[in-house]
Design an enzyme around this catalytic site. Structure first.
Site, mmCIF file in Angstrom:
data_model
loop_
_atom_site.group_PDB
_atom_site.id
_atom_site.type_symbol
_atom_site.label_atom_id
_atom_site.label_comp_id
_atom_site.label_asym_id
_atom_site.label_seq_id
_atom_site.Cartn_x
_atom_site.Cartn_y
_atom_site.Cartn_z
ATOM 1 N N HIS A 16 -3.567 -1.175 -1.889
ATOM 2 C CA HIS A 16 -4.685 -0.470 -1.268
ATOM 3 C C HIS A 16 -6.004 -0.881 -1.929
ATOM 4 O O HIS A 16 -6.070 -1.094 -3.131
ATOM 5 C CB HIS A 16 -4.467 1.041 -1.423
ATOM 6 C CG HIS A 16 -5.406 1.874 -0.625
ATOM 7 N ND1 HIS A 16 -5.280 2.043 0.734
ATOM 8 C CD2 HIS A 16 -6.504 2.587 -0.994
ATOM 9 C CE1 HIS A 16 -6.247 2.834 1.169
ATOM 10 N NE2 HIS A 16 -7.005 3.172 0.141
ATOM 11 N N ASP A 22 0.834 -1.202 0.000
ATOM 12 C CA ASP A 22 0.000 0.000 0.000
ATOM 13 C C ASP A 22 0.871 1.255 0.000
ATOM 14 O O ASP A 22 1.564 1.550 0.978
ATOM 15 C CB ASP A 22 -0.901 -0.018 1.236
ATOM 16 C CG ASP A 22 -1.997 1.035 1.193
ATOM 17 O OD1 ASP A 22 -1.900 1.963 0.372
ATOM 18 O OD2 ASP A 22 -2.953 0.915 1.983
#
Length: 411
Positions: free
Chosen positions: A200, A169
């Site tokens: 993400h 992420d």
């Protein structure tokens, strides 16, 4: 499907929230906190899913002070608008609005018992702040953004809380994540999982980084926390026993289907038989499974592991191949041969209904036993696999030609 209700803010105004309720009429409460895209289809779908699990759910419109009714997709224009709304959001006011949502949730007649919060992205950050500042019984944060700015609030979290981090992420790089994980160690109520190789928004099906295995595991862990802290607790053993009774004892398809959710699925992994959705699965059950098993079919239970949202059942399936068994031996004419094969069923539930079944077995062992596969020179066995599962004292390593070469060597 849910509907929208109005909520009174703490400063005398009103905003909307999506409301989903369980079919049984009442249950513990969940405040579901949006991504930066507002209450869009994904958030409503998740609210409906948690309602199916037995929870009363409210999804507050957290952008209402700037632009009520935001519902954005994931294209470039919508993404840019969402970023602007996120940057303009007053976090403290948003937490206050979550508090107002909690107040409203607790006054709903169908809300019974405790209340938790679950958030994604922006909502993942707000779930942390809600757990630190408000009265919650549990909380879950999916890939919360900007958490490092609020690391000082971690010690204030008083309820059990679960964190799902995406390993790749960019909004929470490894150094930031490790800093957060180190802070979590001082609070025994916090649990965190990192999903390697995921980016993400890995739990959002419409997003490019959706990762179904990771999303499924994260969801199961989330449900486990909810069951432990909020309830409701369902007797999964009894639910599974009833389902199997209708399948194998009474062979009643019309009784089997109500034990499952509205759109279930079953996958017999070795043969890819089963069905997805009510109609396909009912067709499969009626014409190719429930009424198609040999008369002498029996199951020998070996073990059963029961979790928060699933059962893992280990058993031996025994039958005589006296007819074409579509789901197990599709396309093979009856041989009249008796066989026994170890099977493993992974059965997932939503609330008090079956959601899906993944069934595994050693197809080569079945083919050997009915005489259509010659095991000579192959690392496969017949009925011995079932016998050894029941009696672990039977010889091991009989298929390993090199087993004898290690005799007498240091261990």
């Amino acid at each position: 499907m849910g509907s929208y209700i109005d909520i009174d803010s703490h400063d005398g105004k009103r905003f909307r929230a999506y409301h989903a309720a369980p079919a049984q009429g009442s249950g513990p409460g969940i405040v579901l906190l949006q991504e930066i895209f507002g209450i869009n289809g994904y958030m409503r779908a998740m609210a409906d899913r948690f309602a199916e699990e037995g929870y009363v759910v409210l999804v507050p419109d957290l952008f209402w002070r700037m632009k009520p009714g935001v519902e954005l997709g994931y294209g470039e224009a919508d993404f840019n608008e969402a970023l602007g709304l996120n940057e303009a959001l007053d976090i403290d006011l948003a937490v206050g609005d979550i508090g107002a949502t909690l107040d409203a949730l607790r006054t709903l007649p169908m809300q019974a018992g405790k209340v938790g919060a679950i958030g994604y992205c922006l909502g993942g950050k707000l779930a942390v702040l809600a757990a630190a500042r408000l009265d919650l019984d549990c909380a879950v944060s999916y890939y919360g953004v900007g958490l490092d700015a609020y690391i000082g609030e971690i010690p204030s979290i008083r309820c059990p809380m679960l964190f799902h981090f995406a390993g790749d992420d960019a909004f929470c790089p490894p150094a930031t994540r490790e800093h957060l994980l180190a802070a979590f160690t001082a609070n025994p109520k916090l649990e965190a999982h990192v999903y390697p190789g995921c980016d993400h928004a890995f739990a959002t099906p419409e997003r490019p980084h959706y990762d179904k295995p990771a999303a499924t595991m994260a969801y199961s862990r989330t449900v486990s926390l909810l069951r432990r802290t909020l309830g409701p607790i369902h007797d999964l053993n009894a639910l599974w026993e009833r389902h199997c009774y209708y399948e194998f004892a009474t062979r009643d398809v019309d009784a089997v289907m109500p034990t499952m959710i509205a759109e279930p699925y079953v996958n017999h992994v070795p043969t890819m038989t089963g069905g997805v959705g009510h109609d396909e699965l009912k067709r499969f059950y009626r014409h190719h499974f429930v009424n198609a098993n040999p008369d002498d079919t029996r199951l020998i239970p070996v073990s059963r592991t029961i979790g928060a949202d699933r059962i893992v059942d280990e058993f031996v399936f025994c039958a005589t191949h006296d007819r074409e068994i579509d789901w197990l031996l599709p396309g093979l004419a009856p041989t009249g041969k008796y066989f026994e094969v170890p099977m493993l069923a992974v059965v997932c539930f939503r609330g008090d209904k079956l959601y899906n079944e993944h069934i595994y077995w050693d197809q080569a062992s079945v083919l050997v036993q009915i005489g259509v596969l010659d095991p000579a020179g192959l690392p496969v066995a017949g009925i011995q696999t079932a016998k050894k599962l029941i009696d672990e004292t039977l010889p091991s390593n009989t298929l390993m030609r090199n087993w004898a070469t290690s005799a007498g060597k240091p261990i």
